[in-house]
Design a protein around this motif. Sequence first.
Motif, mmCIF file in Angstrom:
data_model
loop_
_atom_site.group_PDB
_atom_site.id
_atom_site.type_symbol
_atom_site.label_atom_id
_atom_site.label_comp_id
_atom_site.label_asym_id
_atom_site.label_seq_id
_atom_site.Cartn_x
_atom_site.Cartn_y
_atom_site.Cartn_z
ATOM 1 N N TYR A 215 -9.515 4.324 7.371
ATOM 2 C CA TYR A 215 -9.365 4.999 6.076
ATOM 3 C C TYR A 215 -8.587 4.085 5.130
ATOM 4 O O TYR A 215 -7.577 3.475 5.501
ATOM 5 C CB TYR A 215 -8.668 6.342 6.261
ATOM 6 N N THR A 216 -9.078 4.009 3.914
ATOM 7 C CA THR A 216 -8.594 2.965 3.013
ATOM 8 C C THR A 216 -7.121 3.109 2.626
ATOM 9 O O THR A 216 -6.504 2.134 2.213
ATOM 10 C CB THR A 216 -9.445 2.933 1.732
ATOM 11 N N ASP A 217 -6.556 4.302 2.771
ATOM 12 C CA ASP A 217 -5.137 4.488 2.440
ATOM 13 C C ASP A 217 -4.271 4.515 3.699
ATOM 14 O O ASP A 217 -3.117 4.950 3.658
ATOM 15 C CB ASP A 217 -4.923 5.763 1.623
ATOM 16 N N HIS A 218 -4.805 4.031 4.819
ATOM 17 C CA HIS A 218 -4.051 4.009 6.074
ATOM 18 C C HIS A 218 -3.638 2.601 6.487
ATOM 19 O O HIS A 218 -3.358 2.338 7.651
ATOM 20 C CB HIS A 218 -4.894 4.637 7.196
ATOM 21 N N PHE A 219 -3.575 1.698 5.514
ATOM 22 C CA PHE A 219 -3.184 0.321 5.812
ATOM 23 C C PHE A 219 -1.799 0.019 5.245
ATOM 24 O O PHE A 219 -1.463 -1.129 4.980
ATOM 25 C CB PHE A 219 -4.222 -0.659 5.240
ATOM 26 N N GLY A 220 -0.986 1.038 5.088
ATOM 27 C CA GLY A 220 0.352 0.862 4.532
ATOM 28 C C GLY A 220 0.441 1.401 3.110
ATOM 29 O O GLY A 220 -0.583 1.645 2.461
ATOM 30 N N ARG A 221 1.675 1.559 2.634
ATOM 31 C CA ARG A 221 1.885 2.154 1.310
ATOM 32 C C ARG A 221 2.329 1.150 0.256
ATOM 33 O O ARG A 221 2.317 1.457 -0.941
ATOM 34 C CB ARG A 221 2.936 3.267 1.399
ATOM 35 N N THR A 222 2.716 -0.019 0.663
ATOM 36 C CA THR A 222 3.277 -0.973 -0.300
ATOM 37 C C THR A 222 2.205 -1.726 -1.068
ATOM 38 O O THR A 222 2.453 -2.243 -2.159
ATOM 39 C CB THR A 222 4.187 -1.981 0.422
#
Length: 394
Positions: A215-222
């Motif tokens: 999922y494209t928003d599961h590679f970190g928040r920074t």
Amino acid sequence: ANVISNIDKYLEIATSSGVNAIVVDLKDGALAYPMEIAKEYSQTAYDTAINSYDTYKNAIDKIKEAGIYVIGRIVVFNDSHYGKDHPEDCISSPVSSRLWPSGYSRGAWEYNVALAIQAIDDMGFNEIQFDYVRFPEDAYNMSQNSNTDFKNKYNEEKAETIQNFLYYATDQIHKKEVYLSVDVFGECSGTYVTSYGQYWPAISNIVDVISSMPYTDHFGRTTDTWTNAYQTVYNWAKGAAERQNEIPTPAVARTWITAYDTPYWNPTVTYGAEKISDQARALVDAGLTGGFMTWNSASNINKYNQIKGSKWVYNDRIEWFLKDIFNDVNSNYYKWFDNNIEKLDLDGLFDDVDKRIISSELLNFEIHKTNKFTVNDIIKYYQYLRVVNKWIEK
């Protein structure tokens, strides 16, 4: 429960947009319907079943009658209901208070496979999909605490026991002539063995389908990895394709893609049909041609209506199929088919056949494919692809 009770609305979307498979929950803690076998393993799960047998069976029958391939999803080790009934099978650690049955637990193995077998007998599923086939995501922190007890009776490595479980499950489910797929974290396509026991080659080498969740928003928040969906999925898929090529007999890689607005903690980017197409194209461009499933945890019907315009996925399916069969688009076989396929009598072919059934049969074939094709096999399924493609384009 919402999907089952509103199955007609979901089928209306599916049958008007080229969908050839639907995933429905069988167990996500609570059971989807009261399964008798559960009484032997988890009375709590049985008592909290969401739908009646008849309601659930009616929905599954409607999906099958629409010519759609049906996949039953079972959440395996993340199961507080089974954990409540069998605390002796759960991981004990100061790091977490969750009731998480250990991947080492043979009781948990038996329970989940027994559920799958009964669901196949009751409902006639084409495929069983296991999710949460792993240790908890904080397993590393647990392992660093000397007071953690993983209940490792046989002194196995985590990835070893996950693979052993899948050996067992695949053998039992195949006896029913049904396929087994497994959901995995996107991270496990790396070159290292994860602390929660998922290692891509060890899983893809056993099951029929491996379904990762990049999922494209599961590679970190920074870093913003969700606005450019194509690039994020492509970058991940290149590594996964390399893992597939390391295995002589890899599973079909059918990937979960993002079908919700991102990032999930503060949605600002709308994921409509274009974003779905971007992700599908990225998978193929990177070499993962086993298809995709759209993940929306709420199964939001408004979102499905929003993304159903994405039909790109079928446009290049013929080329993917030939590449999978012949491996080389420059081969004499490929060139022969490319030059002669228009001479085949496609008009009027399958006049009385529902094209969704053809599409479902294709899905079934692609999972079961081997390198031993006859010319008639290839012609037959190539024709299927041509017909499906023409139908989608109309």
